[in-house]
Every structure is written in C-alpha cells, then in structure tokens.
Design a protein around this motif. Structure first.
Motif, PDB file in Angstrom:
ATOM      1  N   VAL A   1     -54.051   6.029  34.765  1.00  0.00           N
ATOM      2  CA  VAL A   1     -54.598   6.563  36.014  1.00  0.00           C
ATOM      3  C   VAL A   1     -53.552   6.454  37.118  1.00  0.00           C
ATOM      4  CG1 VAL A   1     -56.379   6.301  37.773  1.00  0.00           C
ATOM      5  CG2 VAL A   1     -56.951   5.956  35.362  1.00  0.00           C
ATOM      6  N   GLU A   2     -52.856   5.316  37.169  1.00  0.00           N
ATOM      7  CA  GLU A   2     -51.819   5.147  38.192  1.00  0.00           C
ATOM      8  C   GLU A   2     -50.732   6.220  38.057  1.00  0.00           C
ATOM      9  OE1 GLU A   2     -51.519   3.519  40.826  1.00  0.00           O
ATOM     10  OE2 GLU A   2     -52.078   1.410  40.705  1.00  0.00           O
ATOM     11  N   ILE A   3     -50.357   6.502  36.815  1.00  0.00           N
ATOM     12  CA  ILE A   3     -49.310   7.516  36.609  1.00  0.00           C
ATOM     13  C   ILE A   3     -49.825   8.890  37.044  1.00  0.00           C
ATOM     14  CG2 ILE A   3     -47.894   8.697  34.887  1.00  0.00           C
ATOM     15  CD1 ILE A   3     -47.769   6.015  33.383  1.00  0.00           C
ATOM     16  N   LEU A   4     -51.059   9.175  36.656  1.00  0.00           N
ATOM     17  CA  LEU A   4     -51.644  10.461  37.061  1.00  0.00           C
ATOM     18  C   LEU A   4     -51.741  10.557  38.581  1.00  0.00           C
ATOM     19  CD1 LEU A   4     -54.493  10.971  34.453  1.00  0.00           C
ATOM     20  CD2 LEU A   4     -52.529  12.462  34.846  1.00  0.00           C
ATOM     21  N   LYS A   5     -52.053   9.409  39.200  1.00  0.00           N
ATOM     22  CA  LYS A   5     -52.152   9.392  40.656  1.00  0.00           C
ATOM     23  C   LYS A   5     -50.839   9.842  41.274  1.00  0.00           C
ATOM     24  CE  LYS A   5     -52.648   5.458  43.585  1.00  0.00           C
ATOM     25  NZ  LYS A   5     -53.292   4.134  43.696  1.00  0.00           N
ATOM     26  N   MET A   6     -49.730   9.381  40.716  1.00  0.00           N
ATOM     27  CA  MET A   6     -48.431   9.760  41.254  1.00  0.00           C
ATOM     28  C   MET A   6     -48.125  11.227  40.966  1.00  0.00           C
ATOM     29  SD  MET A   6     -47.698   7.161  42.724  1.00  0.00           S
ATOM     30  CE  MET A   6     -48.759   5.742  42.725  1.00  0.00           C
ATOM     31  N   LEU A   7     -48.487  11.664  39.751  1.00  0.00           N
ATOM     32  CA  LEU A   7     -48.225  13.070  39.394  1.00  0.00           C
ATOM     33  C   LEU A   7     -49.052  13.991  40.283  1.00  0.00           C
ATOM     34  CD1 LEU A   7     -48.178  12.800  35.503  1.00  0.00           C
ATOM     35  CD2 LEU A   7     -46.240  13.027  37.070  1.00  0.00           C
ATOM     36  N   TYR A   8     -50.291  13.561  40.556  1.00  0.00           N
ATOM     37  CA  TYR A   8     -51.181  14.364  41.388  1.00  0.00           C
ATOM     38  C   TYR A   8     -50.593  14.524  42.790  1.00  0.00           C
ATOM     39  CZ  TYR A   8     -55.602  16.080  43.266  1.00  0.00           C
ATOM     40  OH  TYR A   8     -56.575  16.851  43.832  1.00  0.00           O
ATOM     41  N   ARG A   9     -49.865  13.513  43.210  1.00  0.00           N
ATOM     42  CA  ARG A   9     -49.220  13.561  44.518  1.00  0.00           C
ATOM     43  C   ARG A   9     -47.862  14.250  44.448  1.00  0.00           C
ATOM     44  NH1 ARG A   9     -52.192   9.101  47.456  1.00  0.00           N
ATOM     45  NH2 ARG A   9     -53.963   9.237  46.064  1.00  0.00           N
ATOM     46  N   ASN A  10     -47.605  14.943  43.349  1.00  0.00           N
ATOM     47  CA  ASN A  10     -46.376  15.707  43.175  1.00  0.00           C
ATOM     48  C   ASN A  10     -45.131  14.854  43.155  1.00  0.00           C
ATOM     49  OD1 ASN A  10     -47.624  18.208  43.096  1.00  0.00           O
ATOM     50  ND2 ASN A  10     -47.817  18.188  45.325  1.00  0.00           N
ATOM     51  N   ALA A  11     -45.286  13.559  42.819  1.00  0.00           N
ATOM     52  CA  ALA A  11     -44.088  12.736  42.757  1.00  0.00           C
ATOM     53  C   ALA A  11     -43.199  13.254  41.643  1.00  0.00           C
ATOM     54  CB  ALA A  11     -44.469  11.282  42.483  1.00  0.00           C
ATOM     55  N   ASP A  12     -41.871  13.351  41.916  1.00  0.00           N
ATOM     56  CA  ASP A  12     -40.988  13.638  40.796  1.00  0.00           C
ATOM     57  C   ASP A  12     -39.992  12.505  40.577  1.00  0.00           C
ATOM     58  OD1 ASP A  12     -39.265  14.143  42.847  1.00  0.00           O
ATOM     59  OD2 ASP A  12     -39.240  16.323  42.574  1.00  0.00           O
ATOM     60  N   ILE A  13     -40.107  11.485  41.448  1.00  0.00           N
ATOM     61  CA  ILE A  13     -39.364  10.250  41.197  1.00  0.00           C
ATOM     62  C   ILE A  13     -40.412   9.172  40.964  1.00  0.00           C
ATOM     63  CG2 ILE A  13     -37.772   8.548  42.148  1.00  0.00           C
ATOM     64  CD1 ILE A  13     -36.863  10.900  44.056  1.00  0.00           C
ATOM     65  N   LEU A  14     -40.433   8.604  39.776  1.00  0.00           N
ATOM     66  CA  LEU A  14     -41.522   7.703  39.409  1.00  0.00           C
ATOM     67  C   LEU A  14     -40.948   6.319  39.156  1.00  0.00           C
ATOM     68  CD1 LEU A  14     -44.510   8.394  39.018  1.00  0.00           C
ATOM     69  CD2 LEU A  14     -44.077   8.443  36.567  1.00  0.00           C
ATOM     70  N   ILE A  15     -41.518   5.312  39.864  1.00  0.00           N
ATOM     71  CA  ILE A  15     -41.070   3.941  39.640  1.00  0.00           C
ATOM     72  C   ILE A  15     -42.167   3.198  38.890  1.00  0.00           C
ATOM     73  CG2 ILE A  15     -40.243   1.829  40.740  1.00  0.00           C
ATOM     74  CD1 ILE A  15     -39.865   3.640  43.309  1.00  0.00           C
ATOM     75  N   LEU A  16     -41.825   2.578  37.778  1.00  0.00           N
ATOM     76  CA  LEU A  16     -42.815   1.822  37.008  1.00  0.00           C
ATOM     77  C   LEU A  16     -42.387   0.363  36.969  1.00  0.00           C
ATOM     78  CD1 LEU A  16     -42.930   4.400  34.137  1.00  0.00           C
ATOM     79  CD2 LEU A  16     -44.849   3.946  35.635  1.00  0.00           C
ATOM     80  N   ASP A  17     -43.235  -0.530  37.509  1.00  0.00           N
ATOM     81  CA  ASP A  17     -42.879  -1.941  37.575  1.00  0.00           C
ATOM     82  C   ASP A  17     -43.484  -2.672  36.375  1.00  0.00           C
ATOM     83  OD1 ASP A  17     -42.162  -4.471  38.269  1.00  0.00           O
ATOM     84  OD2 ASP A  17     -43.063  -4.441  40.266  1.00  0.00           O
ATOM     85  N   GLU A  18     -42.666  -3.119  35.485  1.00  0.00           N
ATOM     86  CA  GLU A  18     -43.099  -3.835  34.273  1.00  0.00           C
ATOM     87  C   GLU A  18     -44.307  -3.154  33.618  1.00  0.00           C
ATOM     88  OE1 GLU A  18     -41.523  -6.305  32.989  1.00  0.00           O
ATOM     89  OE2 GLU A  18     -40.440  -7.389  34.555  1.00  0.00           O
ATOM     90  N   PRO A  19     -44.181  -1.897  33.265  1.00  0.00           N
ATOM     91  CA  PRO A  19     -45.376  -1.157  32.829  1.00  0.00           C
ATOM     92  C   PRO A  19     -45.944  -1.641  31.501  1.00  0.00           C
ATOM     93  CG  PRO A  19     -43.416   0.152  32.446  1.00  0.00           C
ATOM     94  CD  PRO A  19     -42.975  -1.059  33.195  1.00  0.00           C
ATOM     95  N   THR A  20     -45.146  -2.268  30.670  1.00  0.00           N
ATOM     96  CA  THR A  20     -45.648  -2.600  29.336  1.00  0.00           C
ATOM     97  C   THR A  20     -46.288  -3.978  29.275  1.00  0.00           C
ATOM     98  OG1 THR A  20     -43.484  -3.446  28.713  1.00  0.00           O
ATOM     99  CG2 THR A  20     -43.942  -1.156  28.186  1.00  0.00           C
ATOM    100  N   ALA A  21     -46.241  -4.725  30.407  1.00  0.00           N
ATOM    101  CA  ALA A  21     -46.757  -6.095  30.397  1.00  0.00           C
ATOM    102  C   ALA A  21     -48.212  -6.153  29.954  1.00  0.00           C
ATOM    103  CB  ALA A  21     -46.594  -6.713  31.777  1.00  0.00           C
TER     104      ALA A  21
END
Lengths: 503, 378, 314
Positions: A150-170
């Motif tokens: 959902v967080e990733i979709l939230k960024m995509l929905y906001r048209n982000a094309d630079i995506l920062i993921l902080d420790e996503p696999t934790a």
C-alpha cells in the motif's frame, strides 16, 4: 553520462552535538536501483529523510533533474516526484487502503472524496506493476507485507518516480521479498529510480545496480554492485580493523550464572520475536549480542529481566529456575537491567537524581525503616554515587529531566550497577552518548566483569561488542545465527550473520 | 556591573533553576496574571479594582468571623485537594472528587443518623469519619479498578460517577432518608453527639478545620516521607520505568485513587457533620471541581495546598463583601479562579521552556569544562 | 396511571420533549465529535455551552432577533474554544486540565457579564425573544408526526440535519479524511503533507461554534431567559453522548435521543404528578456510558491519538 535524477552535495545534518550525516555526496541515475548500505546509525535514513523533506539539512545542496531544489516538507518532495516508504509505515490503521493512498491530496475539482475513481486508478496501478492490493480493505486488517505494498502504491499514486525504500524487507517473508524485488525491477525497467536503504548484503548484490556504503555518517565508497562482493561489502559496512582498546585480560571465568534454555516468544501480531534462544553467561564474562536492531535483542533482554514473558523455554539464574518470577524477585536475586530506552524504562524525569538512584532499593534498609524513607541514608548514598559515577548535576535534588543525556545514562547505570549485581543485562547502554560517556561506561562494564558479574551486553555497534565481549553471539530474526569467542572472531562472518547470510 | 550581573545570576538561579523556585515563581506569576486580568474586567464594568480586591481581603480576613468563615470554606477544599494531589502525583486524572464528596457525606450522614443517638460523641464522630473515608474511597475504587484491569480511561468514568453520586444522593434524601418535616429533600438533622465541636465561640469554625490541617501533615508525610508515597510518585512519573524497577504499578495506582477518594469523602464528612448537620443536595457547592484548581495551583504539594485553598476560599468568602462594598458582582471571583487555573495550565508550558533552557545551559557548561580539561592536559 | 402513560397526548408530548432535550446535546455532541476525531479532547464543553447560552440570550435581548443570538452564541463559543485550542494544540499542555480550567472560567465569566449587563435584580427577569417553531409546509399537517417532527424550532432541524451532513463531511470529503487522519496518526498525516495543527484548530472552532449554538437553544429555545449555570451539566452529558455514540454521527444522534428521552420521561412523570424515583431515570445516560466503556474495553472506537499533544519536531 546522463544527467542524474538526484544529486546531493555536501549534505550535513546535526542533532544537537551528534552529526548524523557528515558531508555526504549522493548521486542517483535514472532507471537504476541504488543501495545505501550501512549499520544502524550510519546515517542512511537521515540522509534520505533530507531528500524526503522530513528533515532540513544544516548544510548541502540538492539538485533534482539538474534543478536546484529546496525541500521543506514532504509535500515539496511529492512535488518533485520523490516518495519515501518509511521503515515504520505511515499508514492509518482505521482507514481503508484507498483512503490512505489519497490522503492529503488536493483534487482541484471538488472537496469531495472520489473513492470510486481513486479505487479504479489504484487497481490500474496495481495491475501495471503487479502489486496486489484491495482498495476497499481496512489497513489494520492487512499483513505487514500488504501494508508495504500500500505504501508503494501510495507513492506511485502520487506520481513519484524517485522511490526511497527504508529497510523494506525487514517485515517481509522470503516469498514477499522476492515478489517485492520483481516489482522493483519492473519499475526500474520503466524508468523509475529507486533508492534502497538496507543492511543486507544479499539485497545489494541480487537487486541493485549501484551501492553507496555509509558508516558513522560518512560515505565510505560508491561502486557498481556488479563489481562488489560479499566480503568486501561486509568489511566496509562494519568497518575498520578491530582495535582492542581495552585491556580485557581474561580473568577467572566462573560458573554459569545466567542461562536461557530454548526461549521463544511471539509478538502481538503473531510474528516470531525470539526463536529457541539458548545461551549461557558465566561469572566474570561479557557475552556480547550483536545484530541489527529489531532482531529480537531487546526482547531477549526484557525476557531475562522479567519485563516480558516467554511463550516457551526457561530462564535460570545460578541454576535456579526464574522463568515465572516477578521483576521484583529478579531484582532481589541480583539481576540488573539497563534498558535500551532510558526515557521509557530507565528514568523518572520529574524526580530528583537521588530519588532516581534509590528506586530499586527504596523499601529496603538502610533506605527505609518501617515504611518510611530514611533521607540521610538516601542522601549520603546519592552523594557517593554522584561522585563516584561522575554524574554532573547541580544538586542531588535536581530533576533528572534537567541533566544531559550522558549524565542521565550515568545515573541509570549508577542505580543498576551500584548494587553489585550478579547479572547485568545491558541493552545498548551507550546509544546516543558522546565519546567521553561511552568510554566511561565501557570501563564500568569491564570493572564489573572483573568483579565476577555475568554481563549480557547487547549492542548494534560491532566495535563495542568486539572490544568488550569475551564471547559473541549474533542475532538475526529472533534467532542466534552465529556464536564465537572474541579472540577467534571473524569479522566477515559476523557481518554476514548480521545480514542474515548465515543461518 | 559585574556584581549586578552576579546578583541577577543568583536570583535567576533561585527563582528559575531550582525546582522549588521554578514552582513558586510560576505559581505567583499565574496568580498575578489572573488578578491583573480580573482587575481589568472589574475596571471594564466601571468599578475600582483596588476597592474590589480590598473588599475581598477585608471580607475574608477582616474580623474573627470572616477568618473563621474563610477557614471553614477552605477546609473541605483542602481535604479534597489533598486527595487529588495524591492521585495526580500518580498521574490518575481523578475528576470525580465531587462524587466522592457526595458519597462520603452521605455515608457520614447515615452513620450519624443511625448511631448518633446511641453512642457517645467520642465514638460516633470517629465512626462518621471512617464511614465517609470508606465511602469516598469505594467510589474512587470503581474507576481505579476499571483503569488498571480493563485499561478504561479514568477521566470519563470519574465524571460519570459524579453525576451518579449526586443523583443517588438526591434519591436517598428525597425518599428513604427524607426529613419528614421539610418541604424539600434533605435528611433530618444529625444528633448532637454527631456534630463536630465548634472551636471558636460565636463562629462556625469547627474542629474539621483542624482535622484538615492534620491531614495536610499526614498526606505530606505519606507522599514525601513514606515508601508508599515514593512508589506513587514513581508510578506517576514513569510507569514503565517504575515497573522495570520492580514496583507493582497497578496496585500503587489503585491505592492512590483510594486515598484520593477517601480524602474527598472526608471533605463530604465535615460538610455534613461540621457545617450543615444534615445531608442536603447542595452539600458540596462545586468543591470537588474547585479542589482541582486548588490542587493544580499548589502543584500537588500538600503544604502549598494550605495557601492555595485559603486563596480560593478567601475569594469565595470575600466575594459578598466585594459585591456590596465595591458593587462588583460576586461571580467575578469565579472568573478569577478560572483565569488562575488557565494560567496555571499555561505555567506547565512555561515550566517546560525554562527546564529546556536550563538543560541547554548545563550542557554548554559541561562542554566548556570538558574543553578546559582538555586544554589543561595539553 | 398506565392509561395516562399510554395515551397519545402523553406519548406525543414525551417525544416532542425528548427531541427538544436531545437537541442541545446533539449539537454539542456533534461539535465535540469534530474535535475528538481530530485528536482534541475538550472537556470544557459545559463552560463553552454556558457562554454560548449567555451571549445568545444577550444578543437576542438587545437586537430582538433570535437568529442573531444564535450566531452570537456560536461566535462566543468559538472564542472560548480557541483558548483550549491554543493551550492544547500550540502549547501542548494537558487537555484535561485546560478543559477543567475553561469550565471554571466560564462559570465566572458568564455570571460576571450577566450581572454587569443586566444587574443583579431578580424581580424583573430580563427576557429575550425566543425562537419560534417553523412549520414545514404540508408535512406539518400530517397527523401525529406532523406536530412531532415538522413543527419544531429551527435549531432542532439544524441539529438533526447536522447528522447526515457530518457523516458526509467525515466520510465523504477530503477534509473529513484529513480530520480522521489527524485523530488517528498525526505523524502519518504530517508525512503526506497535512498541516495537523491547522486541521485541529479548524475542528476546535467547529466544536466551539456548535457547542455555543447548543447553548443558545437553552436560553432562546427551551426557555427565554438566562440563569446561573443554566446548562446544568448538559456539556458533560454531551461528552458522554460522544462516547456512547461510539464517535459516529448516527450513534451520537441515537445517544442524544436516549438521553433526551430519559430526561423528558422523568419530567413528564413529575409533571403529571406520578411519584417515581426520577433520579434513576436521569442516571441512565451516565450508567450506560460507563457500561458501554466496560463492554467494549480494549477495542476502543475512539480516535487513537485522542488527547495526545502533537508537536512537530524539526
């Protein structure tokens, strides 16, 4: 070379006396996956929070797509098409997926929510990138992995094309990790630029194009992932040659004092926090627990101190089973606990230094008689401790709140250590302190080791572990993944174990 | 110049940087600000603030009877406030002193009415106090147990229990315990043996005032000298740390509420047995809420409560004098009381700011001394 | 006795009274709902209502226009609520303490102003023109429910109309989404660019306005004069109404009606001389509120960040 999408030059961010990010340069190329590798506190998240608008830099310049950019707020970051997925998700549990995704967005046309349109768009996005999500589901009912999507979709929905993921696999299961990686690769292929904050080597090597290594707020190196290998990365991440700063001189190590036998515990969300942990700490020994924070170390400490219960397994103190005993009983047995978060568990900010020092013994002689405090004993003991632990305070009655962090921590240590405990459970005892205070605390721990106390030392600073411990265990995902004597410790192996490479 | 600076430094140190100084300074500032704003309001309605405040002082302290009335007014505020200060020290937001006063007063009245004719004063009066204490404590036990066992916020429950107590008392004094000779709901007068002795002839100054003062000492000792009080303060300051230090926090929280309710129950008791000699619907007159203001103003310090209760009581007692001497409506004192509490709330903020500055200052000092040490070594 | 209770006149009278008693509770309850949904607990409702009550009365008394009175009451409510706003949003102090202070302040303020303006005479009670019932054409001619539902005071319609409006605002508008986000997880709201403090101030203002006009219903609707402590605990009941209504507009309406009915029932019984322990009827709202807290413990429907100060770190 193509113009970089993000260019950060000479970034500096200070928190009080601590410099979290120290003149770091960072360059991100379009369509690449770029890893920021480092231990806890290396400055990775802080650097990215500068880019995402959560913090303001003290120095440094940011250019986005070649244009100078000043990012004051997350909204400014969105306007520059930068989106960050924080380690602790910024989702609101009681709202639906769609509501969370559109939250805070201003649609020009009307003040009404258009959930239906938004849901349609979200479905479209999730199809396009292969990210599964039900727009109508409540966030509180989702697993951690689903929330991340959902967080990733939230960024995509906001048209982000630079995506920062902080420790996503934790927070992900192995299956979820591989599907996340697929998504990220697909996105990079479509021209998205992705920054991955991580301490796991595997992720760098299997997913990323470029890797920057940070340590102590400084950038160590930046290189293509393809030209890196596990061992060199581990070395750069955990750092320097081991300097034995302290004279540890192996003393007499006695009987096993603290022992856990196969303790396991689950969190309220059902995740395994501790899995079958068995360890022994002997008298006159420091057992160092290394690992990236959040891998069960604090839970282990709390379980031993009696602050939380294990679901199975047992804890022994000098051979006596203490699994079911109360905190007070364990204190009486001579177990001292230095919590990792002194503000939450260690100190009483509104009370005086003397009161803070006496808490654990306040209803025992000589500090009390027939239910009344004996001020003279409390005062003289406090004065002695303030003096011998070098706690800088205007008076023994000054409230703890007014002390500096280092002196607060010294007071907590004085309380915990002045009783000559048999067992010392020290959870990150030096976190956030300045060099002087850290060294002092290290000397203290060694002193108690010489006094034949059994010390369980938890730290995310590998240096600290290597310098102080007689033996080392490494925890990863609630399990012990590596055990060794310090003298025969292999730094690379420890680094690999911390990163989950050794099972 | 430097001497002057030194002097200012010392003053600053005493007034702001010692915990005690900070508390006194900010409390005095809160009162001063409230009185100043109150004076503006008085001036705005065309009266003289000085004359009004003068009238309050003479009305509250001008003669023996006035002083006695002020003391009689202050006593229940003091008792209830003492209890609240214990609860607030434990970070239990007891808003329910009003209901606990009703519970205590009713229990005392029932005890007096049933035993007062059969037992001598020396027996029945302590029994009345015991009954009031117990009833108040039990009334506070309900929100305490709901908080510690089920985690339900105590604020809303104590508020609800205020109304339940007031209504329950209303029913009791209208039906089973009604004075048959009266046209409105109230109990019969309690027997003479049950009535608290008057300690100053021709005034209403009853022995309850002394009892309240005794309890100031008791609560002060409990809170600051006993290990129980210490546990209460740790549990209120940081329950997580208190637990980690082996203190049974839930038990301590419940005890703090029992003390709090018990003291409010005593306030109800002296209202019934020392002042009205019967249970009436108006037994409290909002003491339970004013006591919150009294407690906050005193910053939960039992000793300071005497001053703060006297201040609030003097405003109430002097208000009538103010009305006929300075032609200022009685209600102005409620206004001042409200302003005091709001400024006291603001004080919390001010207090934090000063603390933070102090912390920054000591950190700077520390660094300087570190630097000096470093220089010496080189 | 039972014949009397079952008669149509009694029932209609009862329901009508219940609607009227419920109205100020509903207004203040909906007002408080906005505040609490954004994370601000305001236990100063009693005081705000009292001030609204007074200013509504004064303005209507001076201008002769009840509608202006209602607006003035709402405006006065906003002013008081803003004190709470500054203390709890900008200064981050305890919201409970601030609310208690506001109650005490308003008791004094209302009486002072009343005495200053109208003097202390009790013989010649100042009066204000009250609201007059508005007949809804056609509907008010319906038998039974015509008089009950469609010939009420304007504020009654407004209060009940606020229920769907508020539902719509909270659940179907961007603003409502922001409000709910601030009450649940202000930090998350801040990361998506919402100004938490701004939203909370807005909600505090709404609380003040609606509670203020709720107060005017007492001095311009139920009665046409002002007296000391006229609100008589209604502000506190409104807080209970929000909890009892599980922080939902329709729930709050239901709760306000239950409370209104209980109170109207005891008044009716007393009016026709039936001697019942009316105190127990009046107790129902408070007991129910506690019961619902007990029954639903652990899964509070209240906003997660309710009552917690949120100060942005830099």
């Amino acid at each position: 070379m193509e113009q970089p999408v993000v260019e950060m030059k000479g970034m500096v961010k200070r928190f009080g006396s601590l410099t979290a990010v120290d003149r770091v340069d960072f360059t991100l190329q379009k369509g690449t996956i770029h890893a920021l590798l480092g231990e806890n506190g290396a400055g990775k998240s802080t650097l990215m929070n500068l880019l995402a608008g959560l913090y303001q830099p003290d120095e440094g310049k940011i250019r986005i797509n070649g244009e100078a950019a000043v990012i004051h707020s997350p909204r400014d970051a969105y306007d520059r098409k930068i989106g960050m997925v924080h380690q602790h998700f910024m989702l609101i549990p009681k709202l639906t997926v769609a509501e969370n995704i559109i939250l805070g967005l201003q649609t020009r046309s009307s003040p009404l929510l258009n959930i239906k349109d938004a849901s349609g768009q979200i479905r479209e996005l999730s199809q396009r990138f292969g990210i599964q999500a039900d727009p109508d589901a409540l966030v509180e009912e989702l697993t951690s992995g689903e929330q991340q999507r959902v967080e990733i979709l939230k960024m995509l929905y906001r048209n982000a094309d630079i995506l920062i993921l902080d420790e996503p696999t934790a927070v992900l299961t192995p299956q979820e990790v591989s599907s996340l990686f697929q998504v990220l690769r697909k996105m990079a292929g479509q021209g998205f630029s992705i920054i991955l904050i991580t301490h796991k080597l595997e992720e760098v090597l299997s997913l990323c194009d470029t890797v920057d290594i940070l340590r102590d707020g400084k950038k160590i190196d930046s290189r293509p992932a393809s030209e890196s290998d596990r061992n060199s990365l581990a070395r750069m991440m955990v750092g320097r040659e081991v300097l034995l700063e302290y004279d540890r001189l192996s003393g007499e190590q006695g009987e096993t004092v603290l022992e856990t036998k196969g303790i396991s515990a689950k969190g309220s969300d059902g995740r395994d926090l501790l899995q079958d942990i068995s360890l022994q700490v002997r008298a006159g020994e420091i057992l160092g627990v290394a690992g990236v924070s959040g891998n069960g170390q604090s839970e282990l400490a709390k379980t031993c101190a009696g602050l939380r219960r294990a679901d199975s397994g047992s804890i022994l103190c000098s051979g006596r089973d203490i699994t079911g005993t109360s905190i007070a009983q364990r204190i009486r047995l001579g177990i001292s606990y230095i919590p990792d978060d002194r503000h939450a568990l260690g100190m009483f900010p509104g009370m005086g230094v003397a009161d803070n020092l006496v808490v654990k013994q306040h209803d025992r002689p000589p500090f009390s008689r027939r239910g009344f405090r004996r001020e003279s004993a409390i005062h003289s003991s406090a004065d002695k401790l303030i003096d011998s632990y070098n706690i800088r305070t205007t008076s023994r009655d000054t409230s703890m709140r007014s002390l500096s962090g280092g002196n607060q921590q010294k007071a907590v240590l004085a309380r915990e250590l002045s009783v000559s405990p048999q067992v010392i459970i020290a959870d990150q005892p030096t976190r956030g302190l300045d060099v002087g205070a850290i060294e002092y605390i290290h000397q203290l721990l060694l002193e108690h080791r010489r006094r034949n106390a059994a010390v369980l030392l938890i730290s995310t600073e590998l240096d600290e572990i290597l310098n102080l411990s007689d033996r080392i265990i490494v925890m990863y995902a609630g399990r012990i993944t590596y055990t060794c004597d310090t003298d025969s410790a292999d730094i690379e192996q420890i680094g690999l174990a911390m990163a989950g490479e050794l099972q | 110049m430097t001497k002057q600076r030194q002097y200012i430094r010392t003053l600053q140190h005493h007034l702001l940087w010692s915990d005690f100084g900070r508390q006194v300074t900010t409390a005095v500032m809160a009162i001063a600000a409230a009185l100043l704003l109150g004076a503006l309001c008085i001036a705005a309605i065309g009266a003289s603030p000085l004359k009004a405040y003068g009238a309050i002082i003479s009305g509250a302290f001008g003669n023996t009877n006035a002083v006695a009335e002020t003391a009689v007014k202050a006593a229940p505020l003091l008792l209830a406030g003492l209890g609240l200060s214990v609860a607030y020290r434990a970070n239990m937001w007891n808003i329910g002193a009003e209901g606990q006063i009703f519970a205590g007063g009713m229990a005392a009245a029932v005890t007096a009415l049933t035993l007062g004719t059969q037992l001598p004063a020396a027996v029945v009066i302590p029994l009345q106090f015991l009954a009031g204490l117990t009833a108040g404590a039990l009334w506070a036990f309900i929100p305490a147990i709901l908080k510690t066992k089920l985690g339900i916020d105590e604020i809303i429950n104590t508020i609800m229990l205020n109304y339940i107590a007031v209504l329950a008392v209303g029913w009791l004094i209208q039906n089973p315990l009604r004075d048959p000779s009266a046209g409105f709901p109230r109990t019969s007068m309690i027997p003479e043996a049950s009535q608290l002795p008057i300690i100053l002839a021709r005034t209403r100054l009853h022995v309850g005032v002394l009892i309240a003062l005794v309890f100031v000492v008791i609560i002060h000792v409990v809170l600051w000298k006993s290990t129980l009080g210490f546990k209460i303060r740790t549990a209120g300051d940081n329950p997580g740390a208190a637990r980690a230090c082996g203190i049974r926090v839930n038990r301590v929280l419940i005890i703090s509420m029992l003390i709090s309710g018990g003291m409010a129950g005593l306030a109800g008791t002296i209202q019934v047995t020392g002042l009205h000699f019967r249970m009436i619907q108006d037994i409290s007159g909002g003491i339970g809420f004013s006591a919150i203001a009294v407690t906050l103003l005193a910053n939960n310090q039992p000793a300071a409560l005497i001053l703060s209760a006297l201040f609030m009581a003097a405003l109430d007692v002097g208000a009538n004098t103010m009305q006929y001497q300075a032609d200022v409506p009685v209600a102005v004192v409620n206004l001042i009381q409200g302003l005091v509490i709001l400024f006291v709330v603001g004080r919390e903020f001010l207090y934090r700011r000063i603390t933070r500055r102090h912390q920054a200052f000591s950190e700077k000092q520390e660094k300087l001394s570190h630097a000096a040490e470093g220089a010496k070594e080189q | 006795m039972w014949e009397v209770l079952a008669s149509t006149t009694f029932v209609i009278g009862l329901l009508q009274a219940a609607l009227r008693t419920a109205t100020p509770l509903l207004l203040a309850g909906i007002g408080e709902l906005y505040g609490e949904r954004s994370g601000i607990l305001n236990i100063g409702l009693e005081g705000i209502m009292l001030i609204g009550c007074l200013f509504g009365f004064m303005t209507a008394n001076m201008t002769g226009v009840p509608a202006l009175g209602i607006l003035a009451g709402g405006a006065a409510g906003i002013v008081i609520a803003l004190i709470h706003g500054v203390l709890s949003i900008s200064l981050g102090v305890s919201q409970v303490v601030s609310g208690v202070g506001i109650n005490i302040l308003c008791t004094g303020l209302s009486l002072t102003i009343y005495r200053a303006v109208f003097g202390a005479s009790y013989s010649d009670l100042p009066r204000a023109p009250g609201m007059t019932p508005v007949q809804i054409p056609l509907l008010s001619d319906l038998p039974v429910i015509g008089t009950l539902l469609f010939s009420q005071l304007p504020l009654v319609y407004i209060a009940f109309a606020l229920v769907p409006v508020t539902w719509f605002v909270l659940y179907r508008s961007e603003l409502g989404l922001k409000i709910r986000a601030c009450g649940e997880h202000p930090m998350a709201a801040e990361t998506v660019g919402i100004h938490v403090a701004r939203i909370r101030y807005l909600c505090v203002v709404i609380t003040g306005f609606l509670t203020g006009i709720g107060g005017t219903f007492l001095s311009l609707g139920l009665l046409n004069f002002f007296r000391d402590n006229m609100t008589a605990g209604r502000g506190w009941i409104a807080i209970a109404v929000v909890i009892f209504g599980r922080w939902k507009p329709t729930g709050i309406m239901g709760a306000a009606l239950v409370f209104g009915l209980a109170s109207a029932f005891q008044m009716r019984l007393q009016a026709i001389g039936i001697d019942v322990p009316y105190q127990f009827l009046l107790m129902i709202p408070y007991v129910l509120t506690m019961l619902i807290l007990i029954v639903t413990y652990g899964r509070s429907a209240g906003p997660a960040a309710l009552g917690k100060p949120f100060i942005k770190e830099q």
